[in-house]
Enzyme design. Sequence first.
Site, PDB file in Angstrom:
ATOM      1  N   ARG A   1      -8.368  -0.620   5.001  1.00 51.43           N
ATOM      2  CA  ARG A   1      -7.526   0.414   4.364  1.00 51.43           C
ATOM      3  C   ARG A   1      -6.196  -0.196   3.907  1.00 51.43           C
ATOM      4  NH1 ARG A   1      -6.255   5.267   7.633  1.00 51.43           N
ATOM      5  NH2 ARG A   1      -5.066   5.487   5.721  1.00 51.43           N
TER       6      ARG A   1
ATOM      7  N   ILE B   1       8.226   6.515  16.998  1.00 56.04           N
ATOM      8  CA  ILE B   1       7.868   7.264  15.784  1.00 56.04           C
ATOM      9  C   ILE B   1       6.574   8.053  15.951  1.00 56.04           C
ATOM     10  CG2 ILE B   1       7.374   7.080  13.300  1.00 56.04           C
ATOM     11  CD1 ILE B   1      10.237   6.287  13.969  1.00 56.04           C
TER      12      ILE B   1
ATOM     13  N   ARG C   1      -5.503  10.936   4.756  1.00 60.65           N
ATOM     14  CA  ARG C   1      -4.575  12.038   5.048  1.00 60.65           C
ATOM     15  C   ARG C   1      -3.307  11.918   4.217  1.00 60.65           C
ATOM     16  NH1 ARG C   1      -0.356  11.225   6.997  1.00 60.65           N
ATOM     17  NH2 ARG C   1       0.040  13.416   7.420  1.00 60.65           N
TER      18      ARG C   1
ATOM     19  N   CYS D   1      -4.427  11.741  12.860  1.00 68.72           N
ATOM     20  CA  CYS D   1      -5.268  10.532  12.892  1.00 68.72           C
ATOM     21  C   CYS D   1      -5.082   9.934  14.285  1.00 68.72           C
ATOM     22  CB  CYS D   1      -4.822   9.568  11.795  1.00 68.72           C
ATOM     23  SG  CYS D   1      -3.190   8.896  12.091  1.00 68.72           S
TER      24      CYS D   1
ATOM     25  N   ASP E   1       5.106   0.283  11.884  1.00 65.29           N
ATOM     26  CA  ASP E   1       3.858  -0.332  11.420  1.00 65.29           C
ATOM     27  C   ASP E   1       3.713  -1.769  11.883  1.00 65.29           C
ATOM     28  OD1 ASP E   1       3.713   1.393   8.197  1.00 65.29           O
ATOM     29  OD2 ASP E   1       3.320   2.027  10.250  1.00 65.29           O
TER      30      ASP E   1
ATOM     31  N   LYS F   1       0.854  -1.211   0.000  1.00 65.33           N
ATOM     32  CA  LYS F   1       0.000   0.000   0.000  1.00 65.33           C
ATOM     33  C   LYS F   1       0.880   1.248   0.000  1.00 65.33           C
ATOM     34  CE  LYS F   1      -1.605   1.541   4.070  1.00 65.33           C
ATOM     35  NZ  LYS F   1      -1.286   2.946   4.371  1.00 65.33           N
ATOM     36  N   ASN F   2       1.942   1.242   0.821  1.00 68.29           N
ATOM     37  CA  ASN F   2       2.744   2.453   1.010  1.00 68.29           C
ATOM     38  C   ASN F   2       3.739   2.694  -0.110  1.00 68.29           C
ATOM     39  OD1 ASN F   2       1.255   2.811   3.244  1.00 68.29           O
ATOM     40  ND2 ASN F   2       2.851   2.286   4.700  1.00 68.29           N
TER      41      ASN F   2
ATOM     42  N   ARG G   1       0.542  13.924  13.001  1.00 67.92           N
ATOM     43  CA  ARG G   1       0.952  13.791  11.582  1.00 67.92           C
ATOM     44  C   ARG G   1       1.220  15.156  10.929  1.00 67.92           C
ATOM     45  NH1 ARG G   1      -0.753   8.553  10.086  1.00 67.92           N
ATOM     46  NH2 ARG G   1       0.892   8.601   8.553  1.00 67.92           N
ATOM     47  N   PRO G   2       2.061  16.007  11.486  1.00 65.49           N
ATOM     48  CA  PRO G   2       2.341  17.312  10.871  1.00 65.49           C
ATOM     49  C   PRO G   2       3.020  17.146   9.502  1.00 65.49           C
ATOM     50  CG  PRO G   2       3.927  16.840  12.584  1.00 65.49           C
ATOM     51  CD  PRO G   2       2.904  15.755  12.661  1.00 65.49           C
ATOM     52  N   ILE G   3       3.036  18.232   8.705  1.00 65.66           N
ATOM     53  CA  ILE G   3       3.724  18.164   7.406  1.00 65.66           C
ATOM     54  C   ILE G   3       4.729  19.304   7.267  1.00 65.66           C
ATOM     55  CG2 ILE G   3       1.848  16.947   6.210  1.00 65.66           C
ATOM     56  CD1 ILE G   3       1.064  19.672   4.971  1.00 65.66           C
ATOM     57  N   ASP G   4       5.227  19.778   8.424  1.00 69.00           N
ATOM     58  CA  ASP G   4       6.196  20.889   8.391  1.00 69.00           C
ATOM     59  C   ASP G   4       7.450  20.560   7.581  1.00 69.00           C
ATOM     60  OD1 ASP G   4       6.445  19.059  10.663  1.00 69.00           O
ATOM     61  OD2 ASP G   4       8.241  20.209  11.163  1.00 69.00           O
ATOM     62  N   LEU G   5       7.893  19.313   7.626  1.00 64.83           N
ATOM     63  CA  LEU G   5       9.118  18.943   6.890  1.00 64.83           C
ATOM     64  C   LEU G   5       8.879  19.006   5.373  1.00 64.83           C
ATOM     65  CD1 LEU G   5      10.336  15.908   9.057  1.00 64.83           C
ATOM     66  CD2 LEU G   5      11.125  18.291   9.149  1.00 64.83           C
TER      67      LEU G   5
HETATM   68  C1  EPZ Z   1       4.418   6.724   6.206  1.00 61.83           C
HETATM   69  O1  EPZ Z   1       3.700   7.759   6.864  1.00 61.83           O
HETATM   70  C2  EPZ Z   1       3.471   5.541   6.132  1.00 61.83           C
HETATM   71  N1  EPZ Z   1       2.277   5.901   5.370  1.00 61.83           N
HETATM   72  C3  EPZ Z   1       3.059   5.122   7.547  1.00 61.83           C
HETATM   73  O2  EPZ Z   1       2.260   3.948   7.428  1.00 61.83           O
HETATM   74  C4  EPZ Z   1       4.319   4.754   8.336  1.00 61.83           C
HETATM   75  O3  EPZ Z   1       3.948   4.442   9.657  1.00 61.83           O
HETATM   76  C5  EPZ Z   1       5.277   5.956   8.329  1.00 61.83           C
HETATM   77  O4  EPZ Z   1       5.578   6.341   6.963  1.00 61.83           O
HETATM   78  C6  EPZ Z   1       6.597   5.641   9.027  1.00 61.83           C
HETATM   79  O5  EPZ Z   1       7.216   4.558   8.401  1.00 61.83           O
HETATM   80  C7  EPZ Z   1       2.339   5.884   4.021  1.00 61.83           C
HETATM   81  O6  EPZ Z   1       3.373   5.622   3.424  1.00 61.83           O
HETATM   82  C8  EPZ Z   1       1.054   6.183   3.294  1.00 61.83           C
HETATM   83  P1  EPZ Z   1       6.692  10.005   8.283  1.00 61.83           P
HETATM   84  P2  EPZ Z   1       4.321   9.259   6.890  1.00 61.83           P
HETATM   85  O7  EPZ Z   1       6.576  11.263   7.523  1.00 61.83           O
HETATM   86  O8  EPZ Z   1       4.950   9.569   5.585  1.00 61.83           O
HETATM   87  C9  EPZ Z   1       6.883  13.069  11.902  1.00 61.83           C
HETATM   88  C10 EPZ Z   1       0.414   2.584   7.752  1.00 61.83           C
HETATM   89  O9  EPZ Z   1       0.037   1.977   8.761  1.00 61.83           O
HETATM   90  N2  EPZ Z   1       6.784  14.094  10.847  1.00 61.83           N
HETATM   91  O10 EPZ Z   1       7.897   9.143   8.100  1.00 61.83           O
HETATM   92  O11 EPZ Z   1       3.261  10.173   7.376  1.00 61.83           O
HETATM   93  C11 EPZ Z   1       5.552  12.356  12.085  1.00 61.83           C
HETATM   94  O12 EPZ Z   1       4.728  13.068  12.980  1.00 61.83           O
HETATM   95  C12 EPZ Z   1       0.894   4.005   7.865  1.00 61.83           C
HETATM   96  O13 EPZ Z   1       0.478   2.092   6.616  1.00 61.83           O
HETATM   97  C13 EPZ Z   1       6.927  15.444  11.206  1.00 61.83           C
HETATM   98  O14 EPZ Z   1       7.125  15.775  12.371  1.00 61.83           O
HETATM   99  O15 EPZ Z   1       5.423   9.081   8.011  1.00 61.83           O
HETATM  100  C14 EPZ Z   1       5.961  11.021  12.657  1.00 61.83           C
HETATM  101  O16 EPZ Z   1       6.182  11.175  14.048  1.00 61.83           O
HETATM  102  C15 EPZ Z   1       0.711   4.545   9.270  1.00 61.83           C
HETATM  103  N3  EPZ Z   1       6.827  16.378  10.241  1.00 61.83           N
HETATM  104  C16 EPZ Z   1       7.304  10.747  11.980  1.00 61.83           C
HETATM  105  O17 EPZ Z   1       7.768  12.015  11.486  1.00 61.83           O
HETATM  106  C17 EPZ Z   1       6.604  16.052   8.926  1.00 61.83           C
HETATM  107  O18 EPZ Z   1       6.546  16.965   8.068  1.00 61.83           O
HETATM  108  C18 EPZ Z   1       7.196   9.755  10.825  1.00 61.83           C
HETATM  109  O19 EPZ Z   1       6.444  10.355   9.836  1.00 61.83           O
HETATM  110  C19 EPZ Z   1       6.451  14.684   8.586  1.00 61.83           C
HETATM  111  C20 EPZ Z   1       6.553  13.723   9.559  1.00 61.83           C
END
Ligand code: EPZ
Length: 417
Positions: free
Chosen positions: A397, A327, A92, A116, A305, A22-23, A121-125
């Site tokens: 999902r 995480i 999201r 969620c 995960d 999926k990812n 789940r911020p997107i600041d990065l």
């Molecule tokens: C991806 O989410 C996956 N989703 C998640 O899988 C997975 O748990 C996660 O990567 C970690 O491996 C998809 O690929 C669709 P991150 P993503 O950005 O991209 C923080 C599932 O069950 N962060 O690596 O959202 C964030 O809050 C899902 O299939 C910031 O602070 O993960 C988290 O603590 C759940 N700012 C950490 O980083 C940002 O701008 C990891 O987030 C982005 C992230």
Amino acid sequence: MAVLRINGGKRLYGETVVQGAKNSALPCLAAAALGRECIVHNCPDLTDTKAGLKILNALGVETSFENNTVITRAPKCLSCSKINDELMKEMRSSVMFLGAILSKCGEAEISYPGGCSIGARPIDLHLKAFSQMGVNIREEGERIFCKVEKLKDAKIKLAFPSVGATENIMLLGVVSDCEFEIENPAREPEILDLRNFLNSMGGNISEGKNGNLLIKGVKALGNTEYKIIPDRIVALTYLSGIALCGGYGEIKAVRPDHIKLPLKFLEEAGNDIKCGEDYIEIKAPRRMREFGIINTMPYPDFPTDAQAIFMAASLLSKGESCFVENIFENRFGHIPEFLKMGANIRICDNSALVSGVKRLKGTELYAKDLRGGAALVVVALSAKGESIIHNTEFIDRGYENIERSFSDFGGEIVREG
Ligand code: EPZ
């Protein structure tokens, strides 16, 4: 709403084939908007992938989806540069279409994806990287307006190896007249799959010194026919079910090299594991030993995960296992449900200490998120008596048909309603 009715307590024997990841499918669908005609094989049939196709259609990309093959035909110009709010709310991770829309349209508008059940789940990065690349970002309340002034070369150092941010940078930078370097990129197998997908369309993304990601923008992307990698977390779900219930199983169409560390934990806990290039055989012991300490960290360390799924597998083992969730800030939603079945778990901050018990009993269970919901299925299959799992939409999902897969192993599990 549908429920899963499970009669647990039996050993599991059989084999099953693992679905596509999926990812990996989601970012590749976003990438398809950048090409012309893409044929994507092994795309899992999930509510999340269907949401991704709805977003592509809303952007003007033609799509068809049959027998796990998606065909997309993207126009030269997308018909709109917005992702509608319902779709953002529905999924999201729609935020990963942002980079592709910006690349094609030069502008984009989305509502904040919001959090969620597992975290904010911020997107600041993502946004910080975009502005380094030359994107003007304006935030008004819950809406984000992005406009590409002029993309410029950038060396982007990610404070955290965010999967989504790494993907969005690739999707924005791959078609451009610039060069981008990502320091501290995410290294998950799904990132490499997206890189290979984009390169198969004519992109030029490679690995530089000390694992940095180098993106050399190209004029345009073309057609491709590509096969998505198997879903490593779905594979670990089946392996955990057999490890906990006892028995023997063969998991096919899987990449053992994507789950080296989790397989090591299963072996050290007493499971016999045999791996081929694309299959894993597991023979469970009568009762597993403890896992010891499992720290969730970015790849190649232990995947967050799989935390709930491995915690499920530890509930009947000898000794104590400790799960540290590093995480996401709220990824223990499955624990109250485990406790209802007789598990012995103590939570302290982001750590959960599991002391194995001799037996678990079935009961009414409520899924709160995707992987926690899958973990409930694993535990219910091992618990004595009947369990009913509610909120199956969370599980759907990420799992094409979890009841069929566990029935392949002889599990008594049916969907009702
Ligand atoms: C991806 O989410 C996956 N989703 C998640 O899988 C997975 O748990 C996660 O990567 C970690 O491996 C998809 O690929 C669709 P991150 P993503 O950005 O991209 C923080 C599932 O069950 N962060 O690596 O959202 C964030 O809050 C899902 O299939 C910031 O602070 O993960 C988290 O603590 C759940 N700012 C950490 O980083 C940002 O701008 C990891 O987030 C982005 C992230």
